[in-house]
Design a protein around this motif. Structure first.
Motif, mmCIF file in Angstrom:
data_model
loop_
_atom_site.group_PDB
_atom_site.id
_atom_site.type_symbol
_atom_site.label_atom_id
_atom_site.label_comp_id
_atom_site.label_asym_id
_atom_site.label_seq_id
_atom_site.Cartn_x
_atom_site.Cartn_y
_atom_site.Cartn_z
ATOM 1 N N GLU A 122 0.827 -1.203 0.000
ATOM 2 C CA GLU A 122 0.000 0.000 0.000
ATOM 3 C C GLU A 122 0.863 1.256 0.000
ATOM 4 O OE1 GLU A 122 -2.917 -0.022 3.057
ATOM 5 O OE2 GLU A 122 -4.004 -1.737 2.241
ATOM 6 N N THR A 127 -3.616 2.523 -2.187
ATOM 7 C CA THR A 127 -4.637 1.762 -1.471
ATOM 8 C C THR A 127 -5.935 1.768 -2.278
ATOM 9 O OG1 THR A 127 -3.677 2.493 0.640
ATOM 10 C CG2 THR A 127 -5.874 1.560 0.710
ATOM 11 N N PRO A 128 -6.360 0.605 -2.790
ATOM 12 C CA PRO A 128 -5.624 -0.654 -2.766
ATOM 13 C C PRO A 128 -4.444 -0.573 -3.730
ATOM 14 C CG PRO A 128 -7.548 -0.889 -4.157
ATOM 15 C CD PRO A 128 -7.643 0.478 -3.530
#
Length: 230
Positions: A122, A127-128
């Protein structure tokens, strides 16, 4: 899925390295960095040797691992050892931009190691996490990464890094289908007649083999003639 068939393994490696370089330049131009996930094994060594010679803005290249065996640093079983002998030895790639999976010994807590690497991904890829290019190999049993037939990691659908059972003598960490299928590009490097049957099944999207469950939407295959049935 785009298929590129080359005369031999040397040509396959060279063309794959050029393709990675092109993808890297596009990613750097668009997003300021290139996140590359690399698999291990014998097949990619010539590709990594060729890649090390490419003219790239290596300061903007970040390398993560697709999978890794629990073994000490420097052990020949480690995929990291291959990276140290190729890209880190021959390309101006900063060691700080290579992110090894935390698998230094068999006493490590596998669940903690998987969670730690997922968090690191991450930090590196958002993120993701979205990896710019994932390099995958294809096993004669249909496995890819360390997603092997019958392993519990095949069922992981809500984590990006999983622990495997023992395969060929080693427990491993591996990227899972969710993060593989989020990648902007997947490069398959396939060499040798022993892979021909599985390459046919991969091209058909055969979900009965682990490799067949990786999305083909943004996939490109570089294979030598021996791996492609007539």
């Amino acid at each position: 899925m785009e298929i590129n068939v080359l005369p031999d393994s040397e040509a396959t490696a060279r063309y794959a390295a050029v393709f990675i370089t092109e993808q890297a330049r596009e990613s750097i131009a668009a997003r300021g960095r290139f996140v590359l996930a690399l698999s291990g094994g014998d097949t990619p060594r010539p590709m990594l040797d060729a890649l090390a010679d490419e003219d790239l803005d290596w300061d903007r290249v970040h390398v993560v691992q697709v999978d890794e065996r629990f073994a000490p640093t420097g052990h020949p079983d480690r995929n990291l050892t291959l990276l140290q002998q190729t890209l880190l030895a021959d390309a101006p790639l900063s060691p700080d931009h290579v992110y090894p999976m935390p698998v230094e010994n068999d006493d490590a807590d596998p669940a903690a190691a998987a969670n730690d690497y997922a968090q690191l991904l991450e930090e590196v890829a958002g993120t993701p996490p979205v990896i710019d290019l994932v390099h995958l190999g294809l096993g004669a049993d249909g496995h890819t990464a360390s997603l092997v037939p019958g392993d519990a990691a095949l069922a992981e659908d809500d984590v990006d890094v999983a622990i495997t059972g023992i395969y060929k003598g080693r427990r491993r960490l591996t990227l899972t289908y969710p993060i593989l299928n989020r990648a902007r590009c997947v490069l398959w490097l396939v060499s040798g007649a022993s892979k021909a049957a599985m390459l046919t099944r991969l091209r058909k999207g055969d979900g009965a083999i682990p490799a067949g469950r990786v999305s083909s939407e943004h996939a490109v295959v570089f294979a030598d003639r021996a791996a492609v049935p007539e």
